[in-house]
Design a protein around this motif. Structure first.
Motif: not given
Lengths: 113, 115
Positions: A14-15, A80-81, A111, A113
């Motif tokens: 996950q972010e 981050v994505h 990743v 969001p």
């Protein structure tokens, strides 16, 4: 036979979370490189590690090298994505006449969001 | 910014046909590499040149693959005849000879599909 192994092979995170990718290799070398590859694209150089204990950081990524343990790590901080990609380590067993790179199996990072 | 040039970007060929890929390394880079990358795997070194000489071709399937770098600059990788299992991305990379070490710089690759 030289082996360069990465784990995990697949990573979904996950972010905002932190995680580490590991690269183990089976021969003596004090030169290791990290590359990033986006789907269908070529390889982009991220880090060059040229000695035991070397640590390099760029943005949310930090790479380190322990030549005695034959281990390199790529640490991701607050993912981050945009970091979604496949990451490869490459061991260089060449000498002064040139490099000889052998790549790991790759870690596919997603990743969420 | 200097970069490694490869062509074509994409190639579809029928099995048993011949196919060739071209690579122009970064100017001044003495070392040139050809890698094959099968989908989902890491790049595998096929052949490495130092100027016009082959340094390592131990993983090159010599019964069907050949590579040359006649003038020590650009290089051609040929497959004849192509087989279905040759479908992959073929990556060319270059690096300078140096007493300090540097990474290899990769081209955009040629994606080969054998049908």
């Amino acid at each position: 036979e030289l082996k360069v192994e990465q784990n995990p092979l697949f990573l979904s995170m996950q972010e905002g979370k932190n995680y580490t990718i590991y690269c183990n290799y089976s021969t003596t070398s004090d030169r290791l490189y990290w590359y990033r590859q986006d789907p269908g694209k070529s390889l982009e150089s991220l880090f060059v590690l040229l000695s035991n204990g070397a640590v390099k950081q760029e943005g949310r990524l930090m790479a380190s090298l322990d030549t005695k343990a034959r281990l390199s790590t790529l640490h991701i901080t607050a993912a981050v994505h945009d970091l979604s990609a496949t990451y490869f380590c490459a061991v260089d067993i060449g000498g002064h006449t040139g490099n000889q790179f052998y790549f790991g199996t790759g870690t596919s990072l997603t990743v969420i969001p | 910014e200097a970069e490694v040039a490869q062509s074509p970007r994409y190639k579809i060929t029928e099995k048993s046909q011949a196919v060739a890929f071209w690579c122009d390394p970064i100017s001044g880079h003495a070392t040139l590499y050809w890698y094959r990358q099968i989908l989902g795997q890491g790049p595998e070194l096929l052949v490495q040149f130092q100027d016009e000489s082959v340094v390592d071709d131990s993983q090159l399937p010599k019964d069907r693959f050949s590579a040359e770098r006649l003038k020590g600059v650009d290089s051609t990788l040929k497959i004849q005849p192509a087989e279905l299992g040759d479908s992959a991305m073929y990556l060319c990379a270059s690096s300078p000879i140096s007493w300090w070490n540097t990474e290899a710089f990769f081209g955009q690759g040629t994606r080969l599909t054998v049908v």
